[in-house]
Design a protein around this motif. Structure first.
Motif, short mmCIF file in Angstrom:
data_model
loop_
_atom_site.label_atom_id
_atom_site.label_comp_id
_atom_site.label_asym_id
_atom_site.label_seq_id
_atom_site.Cartn_x
_atom_site.Cartn_y
_atom_site.Cartn_z
N PRO A 67 5.73 -3.82 -3.49
CA PRO A 67 4.76 -4.59 -4.47
C PRO A 67 3.36 -5.09 -3.88
O PRO A 67 2.20 -5.13 -4.57
CB PRO A 67 5.58 -5.46 -4.87
CG PRO A 67 7.08 -5.01 -4.58
CD PRO A 67 6.85 -4.14 -3.45
N LEU A 68 3.53 -5.53 -2.83
CA LEU A 68 2.45 -6.29 -1.78
C LEU A 68 1.26 -5.08 -1.55
O LEU A 68 0.26 -5.17 -1.90
CB LEU A 68 2.78 -6.90 -0.62
CG LEU A 68 1.50 -7.50 -0.09
CD1 LEU A 68 0.77 -8.48 -0.50
CD2 LEU A 68 2.13 -8.02 1.49
N LEU A 69 1.87 -3.92 -1.12
CA LEU A 69 0.88 -2.73 -0.86
C LEU A 69 0.40 -1.96 -2.00
O LEU A 69 -0.84 -1.56 -1.75
CB LEU A 69 1.59 -1.76 -0.01
CG LEU A 69 2.26 -2.29 1.59
CD1 LEU A 69 3.36 -1.21 1.98
CD2 LEU A 69 1.07 -2.61 2.31
N LEU A 70 0.86 -2.37 -3.34
CA LEU A 70 0.14 -1.75 -4.34
C LEU A 70 -1.31 -2.65 -4.38
O LEU A 70 -2.13 -2.00 -5.32
CB LEU A 70 0.96 -2.00 -5.62
CG LEU A 70 2.01 -0.89 -5.60
CD1 LEU A 70 3.01 -1.51 -6.85
CD2 LEU A 70 1.68 0.70 -5.64
N ARG A 71 -1.25 -3.75 -4.19
CA ARG A 71 -2.70 -4.56 -4.40
C ARG A 71 -3.28 -5.20 -3.03
O ARG A 71 -4.31 -5.63 -3.19
CB ARG A 71 -2.24 -5.61 -5.28
CG ARG A 71 -0.97 -6.83 -4.54
CD ARG A 71 -0.84 -8.03 -5.52
NE ARG A 71 0.25 -8.84 -4.77
CZ ARG A 71 -0.03 -9.66 -3.93
NH1 ARG A 71 -1.13 -9.64 -3.10
NH2 ARG A 71 1.18 -10.14 -3.50
N ALA A 72 -2.86 -4.82 -1.95
CA ALA A 72 -3.24 -5.53 -0.47
C ALA A 72 -3.28 -4.30 0.40
O ALA A 72 -2.43 -3.30 0.42
CB ALA A 72 -2.64 -6.57 -0.16
N PRO A 73 -4.14 -4.35 1.49
CA PRO A 73 -4.28 -3.33 2.47
C PRO A 73 -3.08 -3.73 3.31
O PRO A 73 -2.35 -4.85 3.58
CB PRO A 73 -5.54 -3.27 3.07
CG PRO A 73 -6.04 -5.09 2.70
CD PRO A 73 -5.29 -5.29 1.42
N LEU A 74 -2.83 -2.48 4.24
CA LEU A 74 -1.96 -2.64 5.36
C LEU A 74 -2.47 -2.20 6.63
O LEU A 74 -3.59 -1.40 6.68
CB LEU A 74 -0.87 -1.44 4.81
CG LEU A 74 -0.07 -1.13 5.90
CD1 LEU A 74 1.23 -2.14 6.30
CD2 LEU A 74 0.80 0.45 5.67
N VAL A 75 -2.15 -2.92 7.80
CA VAL A 75 -2.47 -2.34 9.07
C VAL A 75 -1.14 -2.22 9.89
O VAL A 75 0.03 -3.17 9.55
CB VAL A 75 -3.42 -3.56 9.73
CG1 VAL A 75 -2.87 -4.72 9.78
CG2 VAL A 75 -3.95 -2.98 10.73
#
Length: 180
Positions: free
Chosen positions: A114-122
Motif C-alpha cells: 500500500p505504501l509502495l503504490l504511492r511512494a518511492p522505495l530504496v
C-alpha cells in the motif's frame, strides 16, 4: 522538497539495522521501543523493537525528515500500517546474513505494497561484509522482475554517510529536482 515535515519509513526483518540506521543519521537522540527478545529473535539479538523507532533529520531551509523504524517481527505487523500512514517513502533494509534474504525482500514488498503504490522505495543491504552474496546487482534483478527499479545500496547501518546516501536517494526518487 517542501519546507514542511516529511516522513520516511525504515522497514525490514529483525536484525537488518533499522534502529542502528536511524541512530546513525538522526539529529536528535532517537526514541527506541526495544524490549528483551523472547522468541526466535533471541537467536539473532538480545533486544528487539516492539513498537517503533523515531529520529529526526534536519535539512536546509527548515525542512525536517521524520524517521520511523518499524518492528521487524511479523507479529507486530499491525504497526507497519500505522507507522506507514503519511510516509513519503520506504527505506527497506535487508540483512544479507539471513538464510533467505531474497525471500525477505519479497515478503516486505508485499507487506508494504500500500505504501509502495504511492511512494518511492530504496533498498539497503546490510552485513554484506559478512556475506557478500547476493549482491546489489542480484537484488536489482529481483526487483526488476517485480516491475520495480529502486536504488539498491550496500550499507553499514552504523555509518552516517551510508544511511545519508540511502535517505538522499529516496528523496531524489521523490523529487529529482533536488539534485540541482
Amino acid at each position: 522538497m517542501p519546507s514542511h515535515d516529511n516522513k520516511i519509513i525504515f522497514a525490514g526483518p529483525v536484525g537488518a539495522g533499522k534502529t542502528t540506521a536511524i541512530a546513525a543519521i538522526s539529529d536528535i537522540e532517537p526514541v527506541r521501543t526495544d524490549a528483551a527478545a523472547s522468541d526466535m529473535t533471541l537467536r539473532r539479538k538480545a533486544e528487539t523493537t516492539v513498537a517503533l523507532d523515531y529520529g529526526l533529520l534536519r535539512l536546509e531551509q527548515g525542512c525536517k525528515v521524520h524517521l520511523y523504524g518499524t518492528p521487524g517481527q511479523e507479529r507486530f505487523d499491525f504497526m507497519w500500517d500505522i507507522v506507514s500512514r503519511g510516509g513519503i517513502g520506504l527505506a527497506l533494509l535487508l540483512d544479507n546474513t539471513r538464510p533467505q534474504p531474497a525471500k525477505d525482500l519479497q515478503f516486505f514488498l508485499n507487506a508494504f505494497q500500500p505504501l509502495l503504490l504511492r511512494a518511492p522505495l530504496v533498498v539497503g543491504l546490510s552485513k554484506t561484509d559478512l556475506r557478500p552474496k547476493p549482491d546489489a546487482e542480484s537484488y536489482a534483478l529481483l526487483l526488476a522482475r517485480c516491475g520495480l527499479r529502486p536504488p539498491v545500496f550496500e550499507v553499514d547501518c552504523r555509518r552516517r554517510e551510508d544511511i545519508k546516501q540511502l535517505v538522499l536517494a529516496l528523496l531524489y526518487s521523490r523529487d529529482p529536482g533536488l539534485e540541482a
